[in-house]
Motif scaffolding. Structure first.
Motif, PDB file in Angstrom:
ATOM      1  N   GLY A 251       4.329   1.069  -1.755  1.00  0.00           N
ATOM      2  CA  GLY A 251       4.520   2.505  -1.578  1.00  0.00           C
ATOM      3  C   GLY A 251       3.257   3.291  -1.810  1.00  0.00           C
ATOM      4  O   GLY A 251       3.035   4.333  -1.189  1.00  0.00           O
ATOM      5  N   GLY A 252       2.383   2.800  -2.706  1.00  0.00           N
ATOM      6  CA  GLY A 252       1.182   3.542  -3.040  1.00  0.00           C
ATOM      7  C   GLY A 252      -0.007   3.260  -2.150  1.00  0.00           C
ATOM      8  O   GLY A 252      -0.980   4.021  -2.167  1.00  0.00           O
ATOM      9  N   SER A 253       0.044   2.172  -1.378  1.00  0.00           N
ATOM     10  CA  SER A 253      -1.133   1.792  -0.596  1.00  0.00           C
ATOM     11  C   SER A 253      -0.946   1.915   0.907  1.00  0.00           C
ATOM     12  O   SER A 253      -1.915   1.810   1.655  1.00  0.00           O
ATOM     13  CB  SER A 253      -1.543   0.347  -0.929  1.00  0.00           C
ATOM     14  OG  SER A 253      -0.494  -0.555  -0.612  1.00  0.00           O
ATOM     15  N   SER A 254       0.282   2.096   1.366  1.00  0.00           N
ATOM     16  CA  SER A 254       0.487   2.193   2.811  1.00  0.00           C
ATOM     17  C   SER A 254       1.735   2.998   3.115  1.00  0.00           C
ATOM     18  O   SER A 254       2.634   3.119   2.275  1.00  0.00           O
ATOM     19  CB  SER A 254       0.615   0.793   3.437  1.00  0.00           C
ATOM     20  OG  SER A 254       1.758   0.132   2.947  1.00  0.00           O
ATOM     21  N   GLU A 255       1.792   3.538   4.316  1.00  0.00           N
ATOM     22  CA  GLU A 255       2.976   4.268   4.765  1.00  0.00           C
ATOM     23  C   GLU A 255       3.903   3.324   5.516  1.00  0.00           C
ATOM     24  O   GLU A 255       3.459   2.433   6.234  1.00  0.00           O
ATOM     25  CB  GLU A 255       2.568   5.423   5.691  1.00  0.00           C
ATOM     26  CG  GLU A 255       1.704   6.474   5.011  1.00  0.00           C
ATOM     27  CD  GLU A 255       1.304   7.571   5.981  1.00  0.00           C
ATOM     28  OE1 GLU A 255       1.783   7.531   7.136  1.00  0.00           O
ATOM     29  OE2 GLU A 255       0.528   8.447   5.581  1.00  0.00           O
ATOM     30  N   ASP A 256       5.196   3.516   5.345  1.00  0.00           N
ATOM     31  CA  ASP A 256       6.200   2.708   6.044  1.00  0.00           C
ATOM     32  C   ASP A 256       5.972   1.216   5.821  1.00  0.00           C
ATOM     33  O   ASP A 256       6.064   0.405   6.735  1.00  0.00           O
ATOM     34  CB  ASP A 256       6.177   3.012   7.551  1.00  0.00           C
ATOM     35  CG  ASP A 256       6.521   4.454   7.836  1.00  0.00           C
ATOM     36  OD1 ASP A 256       7.373   4.998   7.118  1.00  0.00           O
ATOM     37  OD2 ASP A 256       5.924   5.045   8.756  1.00  0.00           O
ATOM     38  N   GLY A 257       5.636   0.860   4.576  1.00  0.00           N
ATOM     39  CA  GLY A 257       5.352  -0.534   4.279  1.00  0.00           C
ATOM     40  C   GLY A 257       6.604  -1.348   3.997  1.00  0.00           C
ATOM     41  O   GLY A 257       7.712  -0.822   3.873  1.00  0.00           O
ATOM     42  N   PHE A 258       6.400  -2.644   3.902  1.00  0.00           N
ATOM     43  CA  PHE A 258       7.450  -3.594   3.542  1.00  0.00           C
ATOM     44  C   PHE A 258       7.036  -4.311   2.263  1.00  0.00           C
ATOM     45  O   PHE A 258       5.856  -4.437   1.951  1.00  0.00           O
ATOM     46  CB  PHE A 258       7.634  -4.651   4.637  1.00  0.00           C
ATOM     47  CG  PHE A 258       8.351  -4.185   5.863  1.00  0.00           C
ATOM     48  CD1 PHE A 258       9.724  -4.338   5.991  1.00  0.00           C
ATOM     49  CD2 PHE A 258       7.647  -3.625   6.924  1.00  0.00           C
ATOM     50  CE1 PHE A 258      10.381  -3.936   7.138  1.00  0.00           C
ATOM     51  CE2 PHE A 258       8.293  -3.224   8.080  1.00  0.00           C
ATOM     52  CZ  PHE A 258       9.674  -3.377   8.185  1.00  0.00           C
ATOM     53  N   SER A 259       8.028  -4.832   1.555  1.00  0.00           N
ATOM     54  CA  SER A 259       7.775  -5.719   0.429  1.00  0.00           C
ATOM     55  C   SER A 259       8.741  -6.891   0.533  1.00  0.00           C
ATOM     56  O   SER A 259       9.907  -6.711   0.914  1.00  0.00           O
ATOM     57  CB  SER A 259       7.972  -4.980  -0.900  1.00  0.00           C
ATOM     58  OG  SER A 259       7.550  -5.779  -1.981  1.00  0.00           O
ATOM     59  N   ALA A 260       8.267  -8.097   0.223  1.00  0.00           N
ATOM     60  CA  ALA A 260       9.080  -9.307   0.388  1.00  0.00           C
ATOM     61  C   ALA A 260       9.602  -9.787  -0.963  1.00  0.00           C
ATOM     62  O   ALA A 260       8.889  -9.750  -1.967  1.00  0.00           O
ATOM     63  CB  ALA A 260       8.248 -10.403   1.044  1.00  0.00           C
ATOM     64  N   ILE A 261      10.866 -10.252  -0.986  1.00  0.00           N
ATOM     65  CA  ILE A 261      11.445 -10.832  -2.201  1.00  0.00           C
ATOM     66  C   ILE A 261      12.152 -12.132  -1.850  1.00  0.00           C
ATOM     67  O   ILE A 261      12.517 -12.367  -0.694  1.00  0.00           O
ATOM     68  CB  ILE A 261      12.447  -9.875  -2.896  1.00  0.00           C
ATOM     69  CG1 ILE A 261      13.692  -9.661  -2.015  1.00  0.00           C
ATOM     70  CG2 ILE A 261      11.786  -8.555  -3.236  1.00  0.00           C
ATOM     71  CD1 ILE A 261      14.815  -8.940  -2.743  1.00  0.00           C
ATOM     72  N   LYS A 262      12.337 -12.962  -2.865  1.00  0.00           N
ATOM     73  CA  LYS A 262      13.113 -14.200  -2.717  1.00  0.00           C
ATOM     74  C   LYS A 262      14.276 -14.184  -3.693  1.00  0.00           C
ATOM     75  O   LYS A 262      14.103 -13.891  -4.880  1.00  0.00           O
ATOM     76  CB  LYS A 262      12.229 -15.425  -2.980  1.00  0.00           C
ATOM     77  CG  LYS A 262      11.530 -15.963  -1.746  1.00  0.00           C
ATOM     78  CD  LYS A 262      10.856 -17.286  -2.041  1.00  0.00           C
ATOM     79  CE  LYS A 262      10.219 -17.857  -0.787  1.00  0.00           C
ATOM     80  NZ  LYS A 262      11.205 -18.332   0.179  1.00  0.00           N
TER      81      LYS A 262
END
Length: 629
Positions: A251-262
């Motif tokens: 959220g702090g480094s890019s707009e409309d970003g994704f984050s992956a979880i397992k």
């Protein structure tokens, strides 16, 4: 029973969990059938990898306004040329091109790849920690990892964004366990439960959904996916905190970003094994009942069971009394049309609290009734509750940070439960826009069936469907496990069959986007033909890249000749961006080396394009080129 505990835990949200471990498919829409017939009459293939050159005509504007409106033709055409190295490597300095060539070349040597861990350990001892880290940052680490922490990755993330490429952040720190340590971690909790669960009753568990020591190290044969091993609940909390920091960084480094979880990082994997078995048995029971009504040849969503016959069959099987069975359907307000379909059937497993002791299904081999699952202990129920709570915390945090959450796929014996829990998060958090994305592995025989059922459920309930399509990361392990333990191989016959499955699943979702703008898909592929196929279908359907319904994804450090031309043409494209301290991401780098060995041996195209760009810069006196943005 486990499903009751899960239902009680989820009931605080006022939601019912729904099953996604289904085997179904949807008939093509009449318009699509007509399109295929026209293609066949003209002698054109209806679903094949494109044979055209790399230069494609693609829409950049225009969209289909509504199902009843005439489609607007594109107002302008963008030409994407995957052969144009100047554009493809515009974001790379010459030193970065040289690094890519060196790393890819090293990855093509079997000896170096097979011994990469030993060589890295030796280099660290000989060179010392500081020089070793600098060497890694100049080569493998610099190629495949963005930086050590969320501050260090910002320059690369922002540079990629300036050239049209977003980020899917992935904190790639892994435990560096030996095989023996991994097996011990996987099996020690299982062995502690043997007496409690199985000594006083017959073991009805299927072989596929049991933990087996020879496959206790789930990293075996896996080169493109991270593996978590359960230690205790405190370790799961640490994993959740890591994912939270990753979401915050995105959220702090890019707009409309994704984050992956397992999902296996958030709780005890044995719960996922047991819950997966419940879902698969319940699905199998529906298929058995459909066959009794002579509907076994229909696709699962076309199988509509006659309610009166269904009640009679369930009574004869001894599943419950006639009155109880009547209450199931009237209580759920199902069967008002006189029939029950697969999604109606799936809803029954959630709310049968008054008849929990009767939750049994017939063993299709012996004909005997068996319980779906034995009761969980109090400790197991607490563990399950904490797993659900961790998922909820992550999803809420993603919403607050404006980040989309991508749940990675895992092994087939975990995946039904993972997909089910992901689906529940989608039902809660995808009401206004797609926040939660599920991952579908297209090397699986049932991939298309699972995609179609989940799309249908999202359509009925009115939430945004989000999917990431991958080919899959566990093929060798899955095949070996199925052969040694003795169950059906879940993997498609060969690579071409997987390609066909990938394009079939993708085409289905694209059609859903065309007719219902609530679906979204990430085409996570390094296969250039698949990317061209997607672009061609988008062009045919009038899907504009500006709508942000179709995304593309590749790994950092790979396939830049695909990612950056797409991004600069206005298509939403993302790099999977790993980050973490050098020493702690060495297992990840080891896997990247192994994956690139197969990738580089199968195709020299990327190295060829890199050489072309180096020669072009040399001849045009741009050898010291550095990107400006």
């Amino acid at each position: 029973h486990s499903y009751l505990a899960l239902n009680r835990l989820a009931s605080s949200r006022g939601r019912r969990l729904r099953c996604t471990a289904t085997s179904t498919r949807r008939a093509r829409a009449p318009a699509e059938q007509e399109r295929q017939q026209q293609q066949q009459q003209r002698g054109e293939p209806s679903c094949a990898v494109l044979k055209e050159s790399a230069q494609l005509e693609l829409i950049t504007e225009g969209r289909r306004v509504g199902a009843g409106d005439a489609r607007r033709r594109p107002e302008s055409i963008a030409m994407i040329d995957f052969e144009n190295t100047k554009e493809a490597y515009k974001s790379k300095s010459t030193l970065e091109l040289l690094r890519s060539l060196l790393v890819f070349k090293l990855c093509s040597y079997d000896l170096l790849v097979d011994r990469n861990k030993e060589l890295m350990d030796l280099s660290r001892k000989v060179l010392g920690q500081k020089i070793f880290e600098q060497l890694m940052k100049m080569t493998f680490y610099g190629q495949f990892v963005a930086g050590e922490d969320q501050e260090a990755i910002k320059p690369l993330v922002q540079k990629n964004r300036a050239f049209g490429v977003g980020s899917v952040l992935d904190y790639s720190v892994e435990e560096d366990l030996t095989q023996e340590e991994a097996e011990k971690k996987e099996m020690e909790y299982v062995l502690a439960l043997v007496y409690h669960q199985f000594c006083l009753c017959e073991d009805h568990r299927e072989k596929k959904y049991k933990a087996h020591r020879q496959f206790g190290d789930r990293r075996g044969g896996v080169v493109s996916a991270r593996t978590y091993f359960y230690a205790d609940e405190a370790k799961c909390d640490q994993h959740m905190e890591t994912f939270l920091r990753c979401i915050q960084a995105s959220g702090g480094s890019s707009e409309d970003g994704f984050s992956a979880i397992k999902m296996t990082a958030l709780g005890r994997p044995q719960f996922l094994l047991q819950f997966s078995e419940v879902l698969v048995k319940w699905r199998r029971f529906f298929s058995f009942l459909a066959a009794q009504q002579g509907k076994e040849r229909m696709t699962a969503l076309e199988q509509k069971l006659e309610l009166d016959q269904l009640k009679e069959s369930l009574t004869k099987l001894g599943v419950a009394t006639k009155d109880d069975i009547q209450n199931w359907f009237t209580g759920e307000k199902l069967g008002s049309s006189g029939t029950i379909d697969l999604l109606d059937w799936n809803s029954l497993i959630n709310d049968r609290t008054k008849i929990s002791n009767l939750l049994v299904v017939p063993n299709l081999e012996t004909g005997q009734l068996e319980p779906l699952l034995h009761k969980f202990t109090d400790e197991e129920e607490r563990q399950m509750k904490r797993m659900l709570q961790r998922m909820d915390v992550l999803a809420k945090h993603a919403v607050q940070e404006g980040v989309r959450l991508m749940v990675d796929a895992e092994q087939t014996y975990f995946q039904p439960a993972i997909s089910r829990l992901t689906l529940e998060m989608q039902r809660i958090f995808n009401k206004e826009k797609p926040i939660i994305f599920n991952t579908y592995q297209c090397y699986l025989k049932e991939a298309y069936d699972n995609v179609t059922v989940d799309v249908e459920l999202s359509r009925r309930e009115g939430w945004y469907f989000g999917a990431k399509l991958v080919r899959g990361a566990y093929m060798y392990q899955e095949r070996r496990r199925a052969a040694e333990i003795g169950y059906e191989d879940p993997i498609n016959l060969d690579y071409e069959a997987t390609n066909r499955m990938y394009h079939r699943c993708l085409d289905f979702i694209l059609e859903e986007i065309e007719h219902n703008r609530n679906a979204n898909v990430m085409v996570a592929s390094h296969n250039e033909d698949t990317v061209k196929f997607t672009l061609q279908r988008m062009n045919e359907m009038g899907l504009s890249p500006g709508e942000n319904k179709v995304y593309f994804g590749q790994l950092l450090g790979m396939c830049d000749q695909i990612s950056f031309p797409l991004g600069q043409a206005g298509f939403p494209v993302y790099k999977y961006v790993p980050y973490g301290p050098v020493n702690e991401v060495l297992p990840y780098l080891s896997r990247r080396a192994q994956e690139n060995r197969g990738f580089m041996k199968g195709s020299t195209r990327e190295r060829h394009l890199l050489w072309i760009e180096l020669k072009r810069r040399l001849l045009s006196r741009e050898l010291f080129y550095s990107p400006s943005y």
